[in-house]
Write a protein that holds these residues in place. Structure first.
Motif, mmCIF file in Angstrom:
data_model
loop_
_atom_site.group_PDB
_atom_site.id
_atom_site.type_symbol
_atom_site.label_atom_id
_atom_site.label_comp_id
_atom_site.label_asym_id
_atom_site.label_seq_id
_atom_site.Cartn_x
_atom_site.Cartn_y
_atom_site.Cartn_z
ATOM 1 N N THR A 113 0.845 -1.189 0.000
ATOM 2 C CA THR A 113 0.000 0.000 0.000
ATOM 3 C C THR A 113 0.884 1.243 0.000
ATOM 4 O OG1 THR A 113 -1.735 -1.145 1.210
ATOM 5 C CG2 THR A 113 -1.748 1.261 1.311
ATOM 6 N N THR A 114 0.577 2.177 -0.888
ATOM 7 C CA THR A 114 1.320 3.435 -0.934
ATOM 8 C C THR A 114 0.890 4.300 0.243
ATOM 9 O OG1 THR A 114 1.468 3.346 -3.332
ATOM 10 C CG2 THR A 114 1.814 5.500 -2.306
ATOM 11 N N VAL A 115 1.876 4.804 0.975
ATOM 12 C CA VAL A 115 1.611 5.695 2.104
ATOM 13 C C VAL A 115 2.477 6.949 1.961
ATOM 14 C CG1 VAL A 115 0.859 3.921 3.742
ATOM 15 C CG2 VAL A 115 3.280 4.450 3.543
ATOM 16 N N PHE A 116 2.013 8.010 2.578
ATOM 17 C CA PHE A 116 2.723 9.291 2.572
ATOM 18 C C PHE A 116 3.299 9.492 3.969
ATOM 19 C CE2 PHE A 116 -0.598 9.273 -0.554
ATOM 20 C CZ PHE A 116 0.065 9.701 -1.692
ATOM 21 N N ALA A 167 2.371 7.357 9.048
ATOM 22 C CA ALA A 167 2.119 7.078 7.640
ATOM 23 C C ALA A 167 0.652 7.365 7.366
ATOM 24 C CB ALA A 167 2.446 5.629 7.314
ATOM 25 N N PHE A 168 0.388 8.002 6.239
ATOM 26 C CA PHE A 168 -0.976 8.370 5.874
ATOM 27 C C PHE A 168 -1.307 7.736 4.528
ATOM 28 C CE2 PHE A 168 0.653 11.527 8.727
ATOM 29 C CZ PHE A 168 -0.409 11.804 9.577
ATOM 30 N N THR A 169 -2.507 7.198 4.422
ATOM 31 C CA THR A 169 -2.908 6.538 3.174
ATOM 32 C C THR A 169 -3.339 7.541 2.109
ATOM 33 O OG1 THR A 169 -5.110 6.181 4.098
ATOM 34 C CG2 THR A 169 -3.534 4.345 4.253
ATOM 35 N N THR A 170 -3.556 8.799 2.492
ATOM 36 C CA THR A 170 -3.860 9.843 1.514
ATOM 37 C C THR A 170 -2.994 11.058 1.805
ATOM 38 O OG1 THR A 170 -5.613 10.868 2.832
ATOM 39 C CG2 THR A 170 -6.275 9.081 1.324
ATOM 40 N N LEU A 171 -2.661 11.789 0.774
ATOM 41 C CA LEU A 171 -1.888 13.018 0.949
ATOM 42 C C LEU A 171 -2.727 14.054 1.687
ATOM 43 C CD1 LEU A 171 0.696 14.549 0.490
ATOM 44 C CD2 LEU A 171 -0.118 15.169 -1.787
ATOM 45 N N HIS A 172 -4.024 14.054 1.416
ATOM 46 C CA HIS A 172 -4.922 14.982 2.121
ATOM 47 C C HIS A 172 -4.858 14.731 3.639
ATOM 48 C CE1 HIS A 172 -8.382 17.476 3.016
ATOM 49 N NE2 HIS A 172 -8.904 16.459 3.682
ATOM 50 N N VAL A 223 -1.606 16.279 5.011
ATOM 51 C CA VAL A 223 -1.676 17.744 5.043
ATOM 52 C C VAL A 223 -2.627 18.210 6.141
ATOM 53 C CG1 VAL A 223 -2.410 19.772 3.722
ATOM 54 C CG2 VAL A 223 -0.995 18.022 2.641
ATOM 55 N N ALA A 224 -3.751 17.519 6.312
ATOM 56 C CA ALA A 224 -4.704 17.899 7.351
ATOM 57 C C ALA A 224 -4.103 17.732 8.744
ATOM 58 C CB ALA A 224 -5.982 17.064 7.225
ATOM 59 N N ALA A 225 -3.293 16.720 8.931
ATOM 60 C CA ALA A 225 -2.721 16.449 10.250
ATOM 61 C C ALA A 225 -1.478 17.279 10.542
ATOM 62 C CB ALA A 225 -2.383 14.969 10.378
ATOM 63 N N TRP A 261 6.440 22.015 10.795
ATOM 64 C CA TRP A 261 7.031 22.754 9.688
ATOM 65 C C TRP A 261 6.137 23.926 9.324
ATOM 66 C CZ3 TRP A 261 11.632 21.768 7.039
ATOM 67 C CH2 TRP A 261 12.294 20.607 7.416
ATOM 68 N N GLN A 262 6.721 25.110 9.314
ATOM 69 C CA GLN A 262 6.042 26.324 8.863
ATOM 70 C C GLN A 262 6.615 26.684 7.490
ATOM 71 O OE1 GLN A 262 3.506 27.557 10.643
ATOM 72 N NE2 GLN A 262 3.908 25.889 12.069
#
Length: 192
Positions: A79-82, A129-134, A137-139, A178-179
């Motif tokens: 599974t691709t994760v970000f 690890a996040f399964t979506t880029l959204h 970014v949200a977290a 990160w800012q």
């Protein structure tokens, strides 16, 4: 040489074959051989007997040992994760083996990707690890550098260091690591 050659096929054939709807008799002068018991009833493959025996015994078919699938709720290995990460340049010995005049190994800066680890109150250091880029970014915010990878190799790589991976974690709202100004400063430093 006095005995004529004849096919053994006739030993197994039923001489009451029908040809054009008429029964035929064996040729005159042909020696009638006894019909073996196995030819008296229709023959079946022995393989079917094994299949029927296995079904009667409710034996499960053999399956080669394969790695177990993921637990319920756990994404598959590929599974691709970000993952929060950033490039880093690490001093290392020149892989070509070139030496400087002082006979010391040449040092170069090798680019590597550094996964960012986070402190978790119950699990120590963890990789997120996040399964979506959204979701990432949200977290963690829009300025968070990241890399896309497969979950399995990520878990194996950080697992060797005693780190676990948390997939799609809930992150408390607040100030992000990160800012945009931090990202701009990091990019300037990386260009040097």
């Amino acid at each position: 040489m006095g005995i004529p050659n004849r096919s053994r096929l006739l030993d197994y054939a039923d001489h009451a074959d029908c040809v054009d709807g008429a029964e035929t008799e064996p040729p005159v002068g042909a020696v009638s051989a006894p019909v073996p018991p196995s030819a008296q009833k229709p023959r079946r493959s022995r393989l079917l007997e094994y299949v029927e025996a296995a079904a009667a015994a409710e034996v499960e078919p053999f399956e080669p040992s394969a790695p177990p699938g993921p637990r319920p709720g756990v994404p598959a290995y590929h599974t691709t994760v970000f993952v929060p990460a950033h490039p880093r340049h690490t001093p290392t010995t020149d892989p070509t083996g070139a030496r400087e005049a002082a006979s010391a190994p040449a040092t170069v800066l090798a680019p590597v990707v550094a996964y960012e680890l986070f402190e978790h109150p119950g699990h120590g250091m963890v990789a997120l690890a996040f399964t979506t880029l959204h979701g990432l970014v949200a977290a963690l915010g829009e300025a968070q550098p990241w890399v896309a990878t497969s979950l399995g190799p990520l878990a194996e790589g950080v697992g060797e260091q005693g780190v676990t991976v948390h997939v799609d974690p809930w992150i408390a709202p607040g100030r992000h690591n990160w800012q945009p100004a931090d990202l701009a400063a990091f990019a300037r430093e990386a260009r040097r």
